[in-house]
Design a protein around this motif. Sequence first.
Motif, PDB file in Angstrom:
ATOM      1  N   ASN A 174       0.832  -1.208   0.000  1.00  0.00           N
ATOM      2  CA  ASN A 174       0.000   0.000   0.000  1.00  0.00           C
ATOM      3  C   ASN A 174       0.865   1.257   0.000  1.00  0.00           C
ATOM      4  OD1 ASN A 174      -2.434  -1.400  -0.025  1.00  0.00           O
ATOM      5  ND2 ASN A 174      -2.499  -1.562   2.201  1.00  0.00           N
ATOM      6  N   ILE A 175       1.970   1.235   0.750  1.00  0.00           N
ATOM      7  CA  ILE A 175       2.897   2.369   0.746  1.00  0.00           C
ATOM      8  C   ILE A 175       3.504   2.541  -0.642  1.00  0.00           C
ATOM      9  CG2 ILE A 175       5.056   3.276   1.679  1.00  0.00           C
ATOM     10  CD1 ILE A 175       4.413   1.725   4.278  1.00  0.00           C
ATOM     11  N   MET A 176       3.912   1.439  -1.251  1.00  0.00           N
ATOM     12  CA  MET A 176       4.487   1.499  -2.598  1.00  0.00           C
ATOM     13  C   MET A 176       3.481   2.065  -3.597  1.00  0.00           C
ATOM     14  SD  MET A 176       6.536  -2.109  -2.930  1.00  0.00           S
ATOM     15  CE  MET A 176       8.230  -2.276  -2.387  1.00  0.00           C
ATOM     16  N   GLY A 177       2.241   1.601  -3.498  1.00  0.00           N
ATOM     17  CA  GLY A 177       1.212   2.093  -4.403  1.00  0.00           C
ATOM     18  C   GLY A 177       0.999   3.589  -4.253  1.00  0.00           C
ATOM     19  N   THR A 178       1.018   4.071  -3.019  1.00  0.00           N
ATOM     20  CA  THR A 178       0.872   5.507  -2.778  1.00  0.00           C
ATOM     21  C   THR A 178       2.016   6.286  -3.412  1.00  0.00           C
ATOM     22  OG1 THR A 178      -0.319   5.114  -0.702  1.00  0.00           O
ATOM     23  CG2 THR A 178       0.724   7.274  -0.981  1.00  0.00           C
ATOM     24  N   LEU A 179       3.239   5.772  -3.280  1.00  0.00           N
ATOM     25  CA  LEU A 179       4.393   6.447  -3.868  1.00  0.00           C
ATOM     26  C   LEU A 179       4.290   6.515  -5.384  1.00  0.00           C
ATOM     27  CD1 LEU A 179       7.282   4.869  -1.741  1.00  0.00           C
ATOM     28  CD2 LEU A 179       6.555   7.266  -1.705  1.00  0.00           C
ATOM     29  N   MET A 180       3.672   5.500  -6.000  1.00  0.00           N
ATOM     30  CA  MET A 180       3.570   5.446  -7.455  1.00  0.00           C
ATOM     31  C   MET A 180       2.221   5.941  -7.978  1.00  0.00           C
ATOM     32  SD  MET A 180       5.560   1.893  -8.384  1.00  0.00           S
ATOM     33  CE  MET A 180       5.647   2.352 -10.128  1.00  0.00           C
ATOM     34  N   ASN A 181       1.360   6.362  -7.048  1.00  0.00           N
ATOM     35  CA  ASN A 181       0.027   6.865  -7.411  1.00  0.00           C
ATOM     36  C   ASN A 181      -0.788   5.836  -8.178  1.00  0.00           C
ATOM     37  OD1 ASN A 181       0.349   9.552  -6.314  1.00  0.00           O
ATOM     38  ND2 ASN A 181       1.722   9.982  -8.040  1.00  0.00           N
ATOM     39  N   ILE A 182      -0.701   4.568  -7.712  1.00  0.00           N
ATOM     40  CA  ILE A 182      -1.483   3.508  -8.320  1.00  0.00           C
ATOM     41  C   ILE A 182      -2.064   2.626  -7.213  1.00  0.00           C
ATOM     42  CG2 ILE A 182      -0.092   3.444 -10.440  1.00  0.00           C
ATOM     43  CD1 ILE A 182       1.213   0.885  -9.353  1.00  0.00           C
ATOM     44  N   SER A 183      -3.032   1.816  -7.597  1.00  0.00           N
ATOM     45  CA  SER A 183      -3.551   0.789  -6.704  1.00  0.00           C
ATOM     46  C   SER A 183      -3.029  -0.550  -7.212  1.00  0.00           C
ATOM     47  CB  SER A 183      -5.080   0.793  -6.705  1.00  0.00           C
ATOM     48  OG  SER A 183      -5.583  -0.209  -5.843  1.00  0.00           O
ATOM     49  N   PRO A 184      -2.057  -1.153  -6.509  1.00  0.00           N
ATOM     50  CA  PRO A 184      -1.406  -2.353  -7.055  1.00  0.00           C
ATOM     51  C   PRO A 184      -2.382  -3.509  -7.253  1.00  0.00           C
ATOM     52  CG  PRO A 184      -0.196  -1.492  -5.152  1.00  0.00           C
ATOM     53  CD  PRO A 184      -1.509  -0.775  -5.191  1.00  0.00           C
ATOM     54  N   LYS A 185      -2.234  -4.185  -8.392  1.00  0.00           N
ATOM     55  CA  LYS A 185      -2.945  -5.440  -8.616  1.00  0.00           C
ATOM     56  C   LYS A 185      -2.082  -6.550  -8.031  1.00  0.00           C
ATOM     57  CE  LYS A 185      -2.711  -4.450 -12.925  1.00  0.00           C
ATOM     58  NZ  LYS A 185      -2.755  -4.522 -14.413  1.00  0.00           N
ATOM     59  N   ILE A 186      -2.667  -7.373  -7.178  1.00  0.00           N
ATOM     60  CA  ILE A 186      -1.882  -8.371  -6.457  1.00  0.00           C
ATOM     61  C   ILE A 186      -2.294  -9.774  -6.880  1.00  0.00           C
ATOM     62  CG2 ILE A 186      -1.200  -9.249  -4.190  1.00  0.00           C
ATOM     63  CD1 ILE A 186      -1.869  -6.507  -3.047  1.00  0.00           C
ATOM     64  N   SER A 187      -1.309 -10.610  -7.164  1.00  0.00           N
ATOM     65  CA  SER A 187      -1.534 -12.020  -7.449  1.00  0.00           C
ATOM     66  C   SER A 187      -0.917 -12.834  -6.313  1.00  0.00           C
ATOM     67  CB  SER A 187      -0.884 -12.403  -8.787  1.00  0.00           C
ATOM     68  OG  SER A 187      -0.958 -13.798  -9.000  1.00  0.00           O
ATOM     69  N   PHE A 188      -1.773 -13.399  -5.476  1.00  0.00           N
ATOM     70  CA  PHE A 188      -1.283 -14.195  -4.348  1.00  0.00           C
ATOM     71  C   PHE A 188      -0.952 -15.606  -4.821  1.00  0.00           C
ATOM     72  CE2 PHE A 188      -3.905 -10.927  -2.279  1.00  0.00           C
ATOM     73  CZ  PHE A 188      -3.006 -10.453  -1.335  1.00  0.00           C
ATOM     74  N   GLN A 189       0.254 -16.063  -4.497  1.00  0.00           N
ATOM     75  CA  GLN A 189       0.718 -17.392  -4.864  1.00  0.00           C
ATOM     76  C   GLN A 189       1.068 -18.171  -3.597  1.00  0.00           C
ATOM     77  OE1 GLN A 189       0.715 -18.401  -8.053  1.00  0.00           O
ATOM     78  NE2 GLN A 189       0.009 -16.380  -8.755  1.00  0.00           N
ATOM     79  N   PRO A 190       1.075 -19.512  -3.679  1.00  0.00           N
ATOM     80  CA  PRO A 190       1.424 -20.299  -2.488  1.00  0.00           C
ATOM     81  C   PRO A 190       2.796 -19.908  -1.946  1.00  0.00           C
ATOM     82  CG  PRO A 190       0.544 -21.718  -4.209  1.00  0.00           C
ATOM     83  CD  PRO A 190       0.733 -20.366  -4.829  1.00  0.00           C
ATOM     84  N   GLY A 191       2.891 -19.836  -0.638  1.00  0.00           N
ATOM     85  CA  GLY A 191       4.161 -19.498  -0.016  1.00  0.00           C
ATOM     86  C   GLY A 191       5.169 -20.620  -0.161  1.00  0.00           C
ATOM     87  N   PRO A 192       6.403 -20.312  -0.535  1.00  0.00           N
ATOM     88  CA  PRO A 192       7.420 -21.348  -0.726  1.00  0.00           C
ATOM     89  C   PRO A 192       7.964 -21.858   0.597  1.00  0.00           C
ATOM     90  CG  PRO A 192       8.386 -19.200  -1.071  1.00  0.00           C
ATOM     91  CD  PRO A 192       6.913 -18.974  -0.826  1.00  0.00           C
ATOM     92  N   ALA A 193       8.550 -23.039   0.565  1.00  0.00           N
ATOM     93  CA  ALA A 193       9.203 -23.583   1.758  1.00  0.00           C
ATOM     94  C   ALA A 193      10.365 -22.692   2.160  1.00  0.00           C
ATOM     95  CB  ALA A 193       9.702 -25.002   1.484  1.00  0.00           C
ATOM     96  N   GLY A 194      10.545 -22.526   3.466  1.00  0.00           N
ATOM     97  CA  GLY A 194      11.707 -21.815   3.966  1.00  0.00           C
ATOM     98  C   GLY A 194      11.490 -20.351   4.274  1.00  0.00           C
ATOM     99  N   ASP A 195      10.322 -19.781   3.925  1.00  0.00           N
ATOM    100  CA  ASP A 195      10.077 -18.376   4.224  1.00  0.00           C
ATOM    101  C   ASP A 195       9.608 -18.206   5.671  1.00  0.00           C
ATOM    102  OD1 ASP A 195      10.857 -17.233   1.907  1.00  0.00           O
ATOM    103  OD2 ASP A 195       8.873 -16.551   1.270  1.00  0.00           O
TER     104      ASP A 195
END
Length: 316
Positions: free
Chosen positions: A255-276
């Motif tokens: 959300n902070i990044m989107g504000t800096l770029m004056n956009i509403s980011p489109k988000i694609s959620f993917q399965p979390g990888p092992a080890g994170d």
Amino acid sequence: MTKALVTGCAGFIGSHLTQRLLNDGVTVIGIDGFVDNYDVAAKLRNLAEIGSHPAFTFHSTMLQAERWKDWLDGVDVVYHLAALPGVRNSWGKAFAEYVSHNILATQLLLEACMQRPKPPVIVVSSSSSVYGTMQGTLTDESAPLRPVSPYGVTKEAMEQVCSVYVKAYGLPITMLRYFTVYGPRQRPDMAFHRFFRQMMKGDPVVVYGDGQQSRDFTYVTDAVEANILAGRHAAPGEIFNVGGNREVKLIDVLNIMGTLMNISPKISFQPGPAGDSLRTCADIRLAEQRLGYRPQVSLEEGLRRQLADMRFQPRS
């Protein structure tokens, strides 16, 4: 300090540290083997940022080349940042490379420093990955080490190797556990770089997991300052968390990044990888008390600076 050795000097943090030392009037010997874990062109750009400073001597080679006479002669402080980074790539056959670069190369360096008439101070870069997923409130340096990735395992083992050289020989080593460093020149495989680049292209931002995972983010010049302070003030065997003093959920960062770029980011959620790790949260009071470390750059300001830098860099 009049002369320093920086291993991994063409990398993200290493190039910033090298510039800081040169600006402070320190003579710097830099080593980088250009490990191809990401585009070598990015590392060459980092070197170009350092420029042809008369007090900088660069060696393009691996530590395993063991040219210690060239590298350590007259050196007061060694800043050891050379490593093979990245959690997701450390599984499978790649683990042998992580062992070689993160453990074996470090042991070679320590042996060489021990042979000097007066061993230099050695500041070793470690990682919050040694903790794994953190529990409770803030995590201090006495918390159990429970890495959840092979990369984290190699960083814990590297710390253990350093600790036994301190105990057996009194080698003046201190270790810094970084918490998610970001800023200009960040590696292209790291989240903030990927997120900004995807937004610039108008592509969906790929988030692994549900976005609720949290991190303690550290701006790169704050990480550099921690290195300088450790080289001056740390005692042999000390270990310090280096964080940004603020835990933030990944979705809030977007959300902070989107504000800096004056956009509403489109988000694609993917399965979390092992080890994170699902959560990191640094207690930096020990570094504050012993070193005088206090992070200076807020997340919002740091992201603004990283975005400004990326807009002038070739797309990667």
